[in-house]
Design an enzyme around this catalytic site. Structure first.
Site, PDB file in Angstrom:
ATOM      1  N   CYS A  12       0.857  -1.173   0.000  1.00 33.31           N
ATOM      2  CA  CYS A  12       0.000   0.000   0.000  1.00 33.31           C
ATOM      3  C   CYS A  12       0.896   1.225   0.000  1.00 33.31           C
ATOM      4  O   CYS A  12       2.096   1.124   0.219  1.00 33.31           O
ATOM      5  CB  CYS A  12      -0.841   0.058   1.277  1.00 33.31           C
ATOM      6  SG  CYS A  12      -1.989  -1.320   1.441  1.00 33.31           S
TER       7      CYS A  12
ATOM      8  N   GLY B 294      -0.566   0.665  -5.124  1.00 34.84           N
ATOM      9  CA  GLY B 294      -1.877   0.067  -4.914  1.00 34.84           C
ATOM     10  C   GLY B 294      -2.900   0.690  -5.823  1.00 34.84           C
ATOM     11  O   GLY B 294      -2.949   1.914  -5.953  1.00 34.84           O
TER      12      GLY B 294
ATOM     13  N   ASN C 219       0.583   0.791   5.931  1.00 33.96           N
ATOM     14  CA  ASN C 219       1.218  -0.047   4.918  1.00 33.96           C
ATOM     15  C   ASN C 219       1.955  -1.155   5.650  1.00 33.96           C
ATOM     16  O   ASN C 219       2.791  -0.882   6.496  1.00 33.96           O
ATOM     17  CB  ASN C 219       2.199   0.812   4.101  1.00 33.96           C
ATOM     18  CG  ASN C 219       3.032   0.004   3.111  1.00 33.96           C
ATOM     19  OD1 ASN C 219       4.119   0.391   2.750  1.00 33.96           O
ATOM     20  ND2 ASN C 219       2.521  -1.130   2.661  1.00 33.96           N
ATOM     21  N   GLY C 220       1.629  -2.401   5.315  1.00 34.40           N
ATOM     22  CA  GLY C 220       2.272  -3.526   5.986  1.00 34.40           C
ATOM     23  C   GLY C 220       1.277  -4.634   6.228  1.00 34.40           C
ATOM     24  O   GLY C 220       0.202  -4.652   5.615  1.00 34.40           O
TER      25      GLY C 220
ATOM     26  N   CYS D  45      12.449  -4.675   3.513  1.00 31.46           N
ATOM     27  CA  CYS D  45      12.012  -5.548   2.405  1.00 31.46           C
ATOM     28  C   CYS D  45      12.869  -5.315   1.155  1.00 31.46           C
ATOM     29  O   CYS D  45      12.781  -4.261   0.521  1.00 31.46           O
ATOM     30  CB  CYS D  45      10.553  -5.265   2.089  1.00 31.46           C
ATOM     31  SG  CYS D  45       9.995  -6.065   0.579  1.00 31.46           S
TER      32      CYS D  45
ATOM     33  N   TYR E 183      11.483  -4.239  -7.013  1.00 30.89           N
ATOM     34  CA  TYR E 183      10.291  -4.006  -7.826  1.00 30.89           C
ATOM     35  C   TYR E 183       9.354  -2.900  -7.329  1.00 30.89           C
ATOM     36  O   TYR E 183       8.924  -2.065  -8.114  1.00 30.89           O
ATOM     37  CB  TYR E 183       9.504  -5.314  -7.939  1.00 30.89           C
ATOM     38  CG  TYR E 183       8.150  -5.189  -8.586  1.00 30.89           C
ATOM     39  CD1 TYR E 183       8.026  -4.989  -9.964  1.00 30.89           C
ATOM     40  CD2 TYR E 183       6.983  -5.253  -7.828  1.00 30.89           C
ATOM     41  CE1 TYR E 183       6.774  -4.858 -10.562  1.00 30.89           C
ATOM     42  CE2 TYR E 183       5.722  -5.123  -8.424  1.00 30.89           C
ATOM     43  CZ  TYR E 183       5.628  -4.929  -9.786  1.00 30.89           C
ATOM     44  OH  TYR E 183       4.406  -4.801 -10.374  1.00 30.89           O
TER      45      TYR E 183
ATOM     46  N   CYS F 289       5.041 -13.886   0.910  1.00 34.61           N
ATOM     47  CA  CYS F 289       5.382 -12.805   1.851  1.00 34.61           C
ATOM     48  C   CYS F 289       4.265 -12.683   2.877  1.00 34.61           C
ATOM     49  O   CYS F 289       3.097 -12.735   2.530  1.00 34.61           O
ATOM     50  CB  CYS F 289       5.510 -11.489   1.097  1.00 34.61           C
ATOM     51  SG  CYS F 289       5.819 -10.093   2.196  1.00 34.61           S
TER      52      CYS F 289
ATOM     53  N   CYS G 229      15.163  -8.073   4.711  1.00 35.71           N
ATOM     54  CA  CYS G 229      14.408  -9.314   4.601  1.00 35.71           C
ATOM     55  C   CYS G 229      14.515  -9.764   3.147  1.00 35.71           C
ATOM     56  O   CYS G 229      14.296  -8.975   2.233  1.00 35.71           O
ATOM     57  CB  CYS G 229      12.939  -9.080   4.954  1.00 35.71           C
ATOM     58  SG  CYS G 229      11.896 -10.514   4.607  1.00 35.71           S
TER      59      CYS G 229
ATOM     60  N   CYS H 122      11.295 -14.127   0.681  1.00 36.91           N
ATOM     61  CA  CYS H 122      10.618 -14.732  -0.472  1.00 36.91           C
ATOM     62  C   CYS H 122      11.626 -15.312  -1.461  1.00 36.91           C
ATOM     63  O   CYS H 122      11.264 -16.137  -2.294  1.00 36.91           O
ATOM     64  CB  CYS H 122       9.675 -13.734  -1.131  1.00 36.91           C
ATOM     65  SG  CYS H 122      10.430 -12.158  -1.435  1.00 36.91           S
TER      66      CYS H 122
HETATM   67  S1  SF4 Z   1       9.187 -11.814   2.180  1.00 38.98           S
HETATM   68 FE1  SF4 Z   1       9.933 -10.776   0.318  1.00 38.98          FE
HETATM   69  S2  SF4 Z   1       8.351  -9.280  -0.199  1.00 38.98           S
HETATM   70 FE2  SF4 Z   1       8.011  -9.909   1.926  1.00 38.98          FE
HETATM   71  S3  SF4 Z   1       9.103  -8.442   3.211  1.00 38.98           S
HETATM   72 FE3  SF4 Z   1      10.496 -10.123   2.853  1.00 38.98          FE
HETATM   73  S4  SF4 Z   1      11.639  -9.544   0.998  1.00 38.98           S
HETATM   74 FE4  SF4 Z   1       9.837  -8.238   1.109  1.00 38.98          FE
END
Ligand code: SF4
Length: 460
Positions: free
Chosen positions: A2, A28, A101-102, A246, A252, A392, A442, A445
Site C-alpha cells: 500500500c 496500490g 502499509n504492511g 524488504c 520491484y 510474503c 528481509c 521470499c
Molecule cells: S518476504 Fe519478500 S516481499 Fe516480503 S518483506 Fe520479505 S523480501 Fe519483502
C-alpha cells in the site's frame, strides 16, 4: 503493498494528500482513501479505483483541513471498499483514523483478544487492529520521558503498537496531530519532508517530489513521531530488534527515483542488472527491458555487457501494473493490453530480455511469445532477482507456494514452460552484493529465511 501519505500544517492539506497519494499509485490500485480533520470531526472518503478519477472537487472541498492522510490499497487482508483505508474509529477518548502499509502477522490472535475484551471490530483489515488496540489501554515505557505536550493519545498508540507483530509503516490522524510509526524491523519504507511550515510523511520520497516538498529524512525503524502545532517529537518506545527491510521494495515495488532504506532505488536496481550481467554468459545481440520495472536493471546489464539497449517492448501507459491485479484472468488480459513488440528493433535479433522478477511465469510466457511474434530470432530471459520461492507475510500479496512457479518447476522446466531459449536468474549472493548491509534486509521470499515466526490460519 500500500502507499500512505500524511500532511500536517498546510492550508488544504487534503489536496496535498491527494496529489501525494497520486505519486504512490504504483503501490496500490484497488482503492484510494482520504481522511481529514474537518470542522465536523474526522471524515474519510474512500473509493475503488485510481486516484485521479476518484474524487470530485466538491468531495475534496468537503475534507478541507490543515491535517490529512491518504492511502492507496492493494489488499493483503480484507477485500471490500468498507475495508479500504483510512479506517476511522470513534473511541471514548476521541476519534482517530489510520493509514497503514504492511501486514500484521498476529492478527488472528489480536482479533480474538479484542473480541474477548468486548472491543468491537468492524473491518476485516488488520489495520483496524492498530487503532482498536488503543481502546485496550495505555503504555508509557519506564525509560521513556514523554514530552509534556504528549499524553493519553500517544500512550494509547504505544499500547496498540506494542501488541502488533509484523510490518507497519502507519500514520494516525487525530483532531490536531499526526502520529507516525514504523515497526522495529523496518519492513516498509516511510520518509518525511518539509513544505513551507508544514510536514509531509509518505511511503516513498517520490511523493515529496510531486508536492515540491524538501526531503528531510526517513522515519527510523521503531520510531514513533508526533507532529502537531508545537513541532515534532520523536520517540523510540520499543526495544531495538534486528532489521528486516524488504529487499523486494528495491527490486520491484518502490519507484526507481525514490530514496528509501538509506539509498536511491535507481542505483540498487541498476546494480542488480550489472551483477546479473557479470554472472551471465549469454550471447544476445541486444538488450530489451520489460517495461517499466525491467528498465533500470536492463540499463545496468547493457552497460556492463557493452550491448545496446533497445526498446523492443513498448508500454501502453494507460494500463496499470499486471502483478498487482487480484485475479489471474485480469492479469492475463492486462499483459496483452499493456505491452507491444517493436518489430523495428527485434527482427532477426538474438534478444536478452530483462525483467525484475519472475513470480508466476504467466506474464513471462506471454512476453516471450510477443518477442518471437515481433521477429526475435532468439529470446534469452534474464531475471534481475533470484527465484521467488516463498510467500510474503509482511505486506506484499505474493501468491501461495502453489502459484509460485519456482516452487513447482526447475529452472530448466520454467525455461521450457515460458518458451525461452535460455533463462537465468540473479543469484542470492548477487542480490546481497547490491545493497549495503544485506543482513539488515528481509529476503525471505527469495531465501526462505523468514525474519520472524508467522501465525498461519491453517496452523490453528
Ligand atoms: S518476504 Fe519478500 S516481499 Fe516480503 S518483506 Fe520479505 S523480501 Fe519483502
Amino acid at each position: 503493498m500500500c502507499g500512505v501519505v500524511g500532511v500536517f500544517g498546510l492550508e488544504d492539506a487534503q489536496k496535498y494528500a491527494y496529489f501525494g497519494i497520486y505519486a504512490l499509485q504504483h503501490r496500490g490500485q484497488e482503492s484510494v482513501g482520504l481522511a481529514a480533520s474537518t470542522k465536523e470531526g474526522i471524515r474519510a472518503i474512500k473509493k475503488k479505483g485510481l486516484v485521479l478519477e476518484a474524487f470530485s472537487e466538491e468531495e475534496l472541498k468537503s475534507l478541507s483541513s490543515r491535517v490529512a492522510i491518504a492511502h492507496v490499497r492493494y489488499s493483503t487482508a480484507g477485500g471490500g471498499i468498507e475495508d479500504a483505508q483510512p479506517i476511522v474509529r470513534k473511541m471514548p477518548f476521541g476519534e482517530c483514523a489510520i493509514a497503514h502499509n504492511g501486514n500484521l502477522v498476529n492478527q488472528i490472535e489480536l482479533r480474538r483478544r479484542f473480541l474477548q475484551k468486548g472491543i468491537e471490530l468492524m473491518h476485516l483489515s488488520d489495520s483496524e487492529l492498530l487503532v482498536a488496540g488503543m481502546e485496550e489501554g495505555e503504555l508509557e515505557p519506564k525509560e521513556l520521558r514523554l514530552n509534556s505536550k504528549d499524553g493519553e493519545e500517544l500512550r494509547r498508540v504505544f499500547h496498540a503498537l506494542s501488541l502488533a507483530k509484523g510490518a507497519f509503516s502507519a500514520i494516525y490522524l487525530f483532531k490536531d496531530k499526526l502520529i507516525v510509526a514504523r515497526d522495529t524491523m523496518g519492513f516498509r519504507p516511510l520518509v518525511m519532508g518539509r513544505l513551507k511550515n508544514g510536514f509531509i510523511v509518505a511511503s516513498e520520497s517520490c511523493a515529496l517530489d510531486i508536492l515540491g516538498a524538501e526531503f528531510w529524512r526517513e522515519v527510523k525503524p521503531g520510531e514513533v513521531i508526533v507532529i502537531d502545532d508545537y513541532g515534532l517529537r520523536s520517540y523510540f518506545p520499543f526495544r531495538e530488534s534486528k532489521r528486516a527491510m524488504c529487499i523486494f521494495e528495491l527490486v520491484y515495488f518502490s519507484k526507481p527515483e525514490s530514496f528509501v532504506f538509506g539509498g536511491w532505488v535507481y542505483e540498487v536496481r541498476r546494480k542488480l542488472g550489472e551483477v546479473l550481467a557479470m554472472e551471465d554468459d549469454s550471447v544476445g545481440e541486444i538488450v530489451v527491458p520489460v517495461p517499466d520495472s525491467g528498465l533500470v536493471p536492463a540499463i545496468g546489464y547493457s552497460q556492463a555487457r557493452g550491448l545496446s539497449l533497445e526498446l523492443g517492448l513498448l508500454r501502453n501507459h494507460y494500463v496499470g501494473r499486471s502483478f498487482i491485479e487480484p485475479t489471474q484472468e485480469l492479469r492475463d488480459i492486462k499483459v496483452l493490453m499493456k505491452l507491444n513488440a517493436n518489430r523495428a528493433v527485434l527482427k532477426g535479433k538474438s534478444v536478452v530480455v530483462i525483467d525484475d522478477s519472475l513470480v508466476r511465469g504467466t506474464t513471462a510466457k506471454k512476453i516471450v511469445q510477443m518477442l518471437r511474434q515481433g521477429g526475435a530470432k532468439e529470446v534469452h530471459l534474464r531475471i534481475a532477482s533470484p527465484p521467488v520461492i516463498g510467500p510474503c507475510y509482511f505486506g506484499i500479496d505474493t501468491p501461495s507456494k502453489r502459484e509460485l512457479i519456482a516452487c513447482q518447476m526447475s529452472i530448466e522446466e520454467i525455461k521450457d514452460f515460458i518458451g525461452a531459449d535460455s533463462l537465468r536468474y540473479l543469484s542470492i549472493e548477487g542480490l546481497h552484493s547490491c545493497v549495503e548491509s544485506a543482513q539488515e534486509f528481509c529476503d525471505a521470499c527469495f531465501s526462505g529465511n523468514y525474519p520472524m515466526s508467522v501465525e498461519l490460519p491453517q496452523a490453528l
